[in-house]
Scaffold this motif. Sequence first.
Motif, PDB file in Angstrom:
ATOM      1  N   ASN A  76      23.898  28.849  -2.350  1.00 11.97           N
ATOM      2  CA  ASN A  76      23.583  29.366  -3.691  1.00 11.97           C
ATOM      3  C   ASN A  76      22.141  29.024  -4.090  1.00 11.97           C
ATOM      4  O   ASN A  76      21.872  28.735  -5.249  1.00 11.97           O
ATOM      5  N   GLY A  79      20.335  26.256  -6.487  1.00  8.63           N
ATOM      6  CA  GLY A  79      21.427  25.816  -7.362  1.00  8.63           C
ATOM      7  C   GLY A  79      20.848  25.419  -8.712  1.00  8.63           C
ATOM      8  O   GLY A  79      19.769  24.826  -8.775  1.00  8.63           O
ATOM      9  N   THR A  80      21.550  25.770  -9.759  1.00 12.55           N
ATOM     10  CA  THR A  80      21.068  25.482 -11.114  1.00 12.55           C
ATOM     11  C   THR A  80      21.799  24.285 -11.698  1.00 12.55           C
ATOM     12  O   THR A  80      23.033  24.279 -11.740  1.00 12.55           O
ATOM     13  N   TYR A  85      24.801  19.213 -18.011  1.00  7.98           N
ATOM     14  CA  TYR A  85      25.738  18.849 -16.927  1.00  7.98           C
ATOM     15  C   TYR A  85      25.702  17.345 -16.683  1.00  7.98           C
ATOM     16  O   TYR A  85      24.632  16.782 -16.433  1.00  7.98           O
ATOM     17  N   GLU A  88      28.420  14.961 -11.037  1.00  8.20           N
ATOM     18  CA  GLU A  88      27.569  14.637  -9.881  1.00  8.20           C
ATOM     19  C   GLU A  88      26.815  15.890  -9.421  1.00  8.20           C
ATOM     20  O   GLU A  88      27.405  16.981  -9.343  1.00  8.20           O
ATOM     21  N   LYS A  90      25.669  18.237  -6.791  1.00  8.70           N
ATOM     22  CA  LYS A  90      26.175  18.517  -5.446  1.00  8.70           C
ATOM     23  C   LYS A  90      25.368  19.636  -4.811  1.00  8.70           C
ATOM     24  O   LYS A  90      24.740  20.433  -5.516  1.00  8.70           O
TER      25      LYS A  90
HETATM   26  O1  LIG Z   1      23.964  23.652  -6.513  1.00  6.95           O
HETATM   27  C1  LIG Z   1      24.547  23.318  -7.570  1.00  6.95           C
HETATM   28  C2  LIG Z   1      24.858  24.236  -8.582  1.00  6.95           C
HETATM   29  C3  LIG Z   1      25.521  23.783  -9.704  1.00  6.95           C
HETATM   30  N1  LIG Z   1      25.865  22.465  -9.849  1.00  6.95           N
HETATM   31  C4  LIG Z   1      26.518  21.987 -11.069  1.00  6.95           C
HETATM   32  C5  LIG Z   1      25.494  21.796 -12.190  1.00  6.95           C
HETATM   33  C6  LIG Z   1      25.620  23.030 -13.017  1.00  6.95           C
HETATM   34  O2  LIG Z   1      25.234  22.787 -14.353  1.00  6.95           O
HETATM   35  C7  LIG Z   1      27.090  23.356 -12.851  1.00  6.95           C
HETATM   36  C8  LIG Z   1      27.416  24.814 -12.999  1.00  6.95           C
HETATM   37  O3  LIG Z   1      26.657  25.548 -12.074  1.00  6.95           O
HETATM   38  P1  LIG Z   1      26.601  27.155 -12.136  1.00  6.95           P
HETATM   39  O4  LIG Z   1      26.380  27.588 -13.530  1.00  6.95           O
HETATM   40  O5  LIG Z   1      25.660  27.588 -11.086  1.00  6.95           O
HETATM   41  O6  LIG Z   1      28.060  27.514 -11.617  1.00  6.95           O
HETATM   42  P2  LIG Z   1      29.155  28.469 -12.235  1.00  6.95           P
HETATM   43  O7  LIG Z   1      29.918  29.002 -11.094  1.00  6.95           O
HETATM   44  O8  LIG Z   1      28.541  29.441 -13.202  1.00  6.95           O
HETATM   45  O9  LIG Z   1      30.071  27.397 -12.979  1.00  6.95           O
HETATM   46  P3  LIG Z   1      30.278  27.169 -14.547  1.00  6.95           P
HETATM   47  O10 LIG Z   1      31.289  28.174 -14.949  1.00  6.95           O
HETATM   48  O11 LIG Z   1      30.769  25.742 -14.634  1.00  6.95           O
HETATM   49  O12 LIG Z   1      28.946  27.344 -15.238  1.00  6.95           O
HETATM   50  O13 LIG Z   1      27.441  22.938 -11.534  1.00  6.95           O
HETATM   51  C9  LIG Z   1      25.531  21.546  -8.855  1.00  6.95           C
HETATM   52  O14 LIG Z   1      25.811  20.346  -8.954  1.00  6.95           O
HETATM   53  N2  LIG Z   1      24.886  22.004  -7.739  1.00  6.95           N
END
Ligand SMILES: O=c1ccn([C@H]2C[C@H](O)[C@@H](COP(=O)(O)OP(=O)(O)OP(=O)(O)O)O2)c(=O)[nH]1
Length: 165
Positions: A76, A79-80, A85, A88, A90
Motif C-alpha cells: 500500500n 502507507g498513511t 492514530y 502500532e 505497521k
Molecule cells: O502502512 C500503514 C497504513 C496504515 N496504518 C495505520 C495508521 C493509519 O492511520 C491507519 C488507517 O490507515 P488507512 O486509512 O490507510 O487504512 P483504511 O483501510 O482506510 O482503514 P481505516 O478505516 O481504519 O481508516 O492504519 C499503518 O500502521 N501502516
Amino acid sequence: MVQVDLVRLDPGLPVPAQARPGDAGMDLAAAHDVTLAPGERALVGTGLALVLPEGYAAFVMPRSGLAVREGIGLLNAPGTIDAGYRGEVKVCLVNHDPARTVSLRRGDRVAQLVVQRVEETVFRVLEGVDDVEALAAHAPSARGEGGFGSTGVAGGGRRTEGDQR
Ligand SMILES: O=c1ccn([C@H]2C[C@H](O)[C@@H](COP(=O)(O)OP(=O)(O)OP(=O)(O)O)O2)c(=O)[nH]1
Ligand SMILES: [Mg+2]
C-alpha cells in the motif's frame, strides 16, 4: 523542525533515525522475523506508536535498496499514518520477486517514515458545473482533461509541432 512524541512498544528496537543528516526518511525496523514467498505479503509491526501533531501525517515509504536487491516493497505504498492514530505503526511488506523467497529478520530496516505537513481540506461542490467539459471551461488550465499518457509514454516528453522523431 517538528517534534513527534513516540512510544517504544518494543524497547529492543531502535528509535527511527535519519541514516544521514538531511534525509527525509527515518528507517523503520521489523519487530519480528518474516519469510515471504514470491507474491506473498505480511503485516509487520515496527514497535512504535506516535503522537503526530494536528496538521501532520506520516507516510510509510519503501526502501529502494530492499526493492532493487530483494524485490521487497510495500503493498500500500505509501502507507498513511493519520495524526490521530495511536496504534502500532505497521508495514505491509510484499515480495515482488517472481522466483525467490525472501527472509527478513527482526531489526532489519524494512521501510522508512516521512513526516509531512498536510492541509486539512474541505470540498465545495460547484453548483451548475455538471461535466468535465464544463469544469475545463470554468477553471481553464494548460492540461485540461489530458491525462493517462496524453503527453506520450516514451522518448522524453511531449512532441511539439515540427518534431521529426
Ligand atoms: O502502512 C500503514 C497504513 C496504515 N496504518 C495505520 C495508521 C493509519 O492511520 C491507519 C488507517 O490507515 P488507512 O486509512 O490507510 O487504512 P483504511 O483501510 O482506510 O482503514 P481505516 O478505516 O481504519 O481508516 O492504519 C499503518 O500502521 N501502516
Ligand atoms: Mg482510512
